[in-house]
Design a protein around this motif. Sequence first.
Motif, PDB file in Angstrom:
ATOM      1  N   THR A 105     -21.300  57.690  27.996  1.00  0.00           N
ATOM      2  CA  THR A 105     -21.681  59.055  28.335  1.00  0.00           C
ATOM      3  C   THR A 105     -22.988  59.482  27.686  1.00  0.00           C
ATOM      4  O   THR A 105     -23.317  59.045  26.584  1.00  0.00           O
ATOM      5  CB  THR A 105     -20.558  60.037  27.928  1.00  0.00           C
ATOM      6  N   PRO A 106     -23.717  60.370  28.361  1.00  0.00           N
ATOM      7  CA  PRO A 106     -24.855  61.008  27.712  1.00  0.00           C
ATOM      8  C   PRO A 106     -24.371  62.238  26.941  1.00  0.00           C
ATOM      9  O   PRO A 106     -23.167  62.526  26.894  1.00  0.00           O
ATOM     10  CB  PRO A 106     -25.733  61.436  28.899  1.00  0.00           C
ATOM     11  N   GLU A 107     -25.307  62.931  26.361  1.00  0.00           N
ATOM     12  CA  GLU A 107     -25.046  64.212  25.711  1.00  0.00           C
ATOM     13  C   GLU A 107     -25.840  65.259  26.472  1.00  0.00           C
ATOM     14  O   GLU A 107     -27.015  65.051  26.763  1.00  0.00           O
ATOM     15  CB  GLU A 107     -25.524  64.157  24.251  1.00  0.00           C
ATOM     16  N   TYR A 108     -25.180  66.350  26.825  1.00  0.00           N
ATOM     17  CA  TYR A 108     -25.857  67.473  27.480  1.00  0.00           C
ATOM     18  C   TYR A 108     -25.713  68.697  26.576  1.00  0.00           C
ATOM     19  O   TYR A 108     -24.598  69.090  26.251  1.00  0.00           O
ATOM     20  CB  TYR A 108     -25.239  67.783  28.843  1.00  0.00           C
ATOM     21  N   VAL A 109     -26.818  69.276  26.184  1.00  0.00           N
ATOM     22  CA  VAL A 109     -26.839  70.485  25.357  1.00  0.00           C
ATOM     23  C   VAL A 109     -25.907  70.327  24.143  1.00  0.00           C
ATOM     24  O   VAL A 109     -25.022  71.139  23.903  1.00  0.00           O
ATOM     25  CB  VAL A 109     -26.474  71.759  26.170  1.00  0.00           C
ATOM     26  N   PHE A 110     -26.097  69.241  23.411  1.00  0.00           N
ATOM     27  CA  PHE A 110     -25.351  68.960  22.184  1.00  0.00           C
ATOM     28  C   PHE A 110     -23.843  68.876  22.393  1.00  0.00           C
ATOM     29  O   PHE A 110     -23.066  69.186  21.507  1.00  0.00           O
ATOM     30  CB  PHE A 110     -25.677  69.988  21.099  1.00  0.00           C
TER      31      PHE A 110
END
Length: 181
Positions: A80-85
Amino acid sequence: MPSHQIKIFAIIGSTRKNSSNFKILKHISKNIKEEFKVEIFEEIDQLPHFNPDLDQETPPKKVTEFRNKIAQADGILICTPEYVFSLPGTLKNALEWCVSTTVFSGKRTGLITASASGEMAHEQLLLIMKTVEAKFENSEQILIQGVRGKVNEEGEIVNTATEAVLASFIHNFENQFLNES
């Protein structure tokens, strides 16, 4: 050696087509031993929004299919990526659909957070997966920071340190299954 092919269900946290996370899972599926069969789930955006009122005797069909894939797999990979921390909403949504079940309980799981920074999302992913009782060791979870500079458009890992970390991750993940049998 296991007597059957080991089924791994891989979940992408990103909804972007051909994302870095997808490319990492493709890299793993190409470099894992032949005893393993990796199925990459690319439909996370098709799961309905989590609603406890719908999580009764007959949850939505897509949710049942998703849970069944997890239940039928010998192991799970999440990248997974990180979106807005934080974790992407679609991944958190998918995991929320599984909280009322035991599909992750004791299930061998590999966890990868691959993003620009990723620290907060990785921490949250570890916490959620511990909560649903997924089974993973420190050697089966990695954080890849600055991922866009480490994977090219063709999906090749172009950073030698990242290639080594992924090779070690794959080796450790494989060994957990091969040593259990």
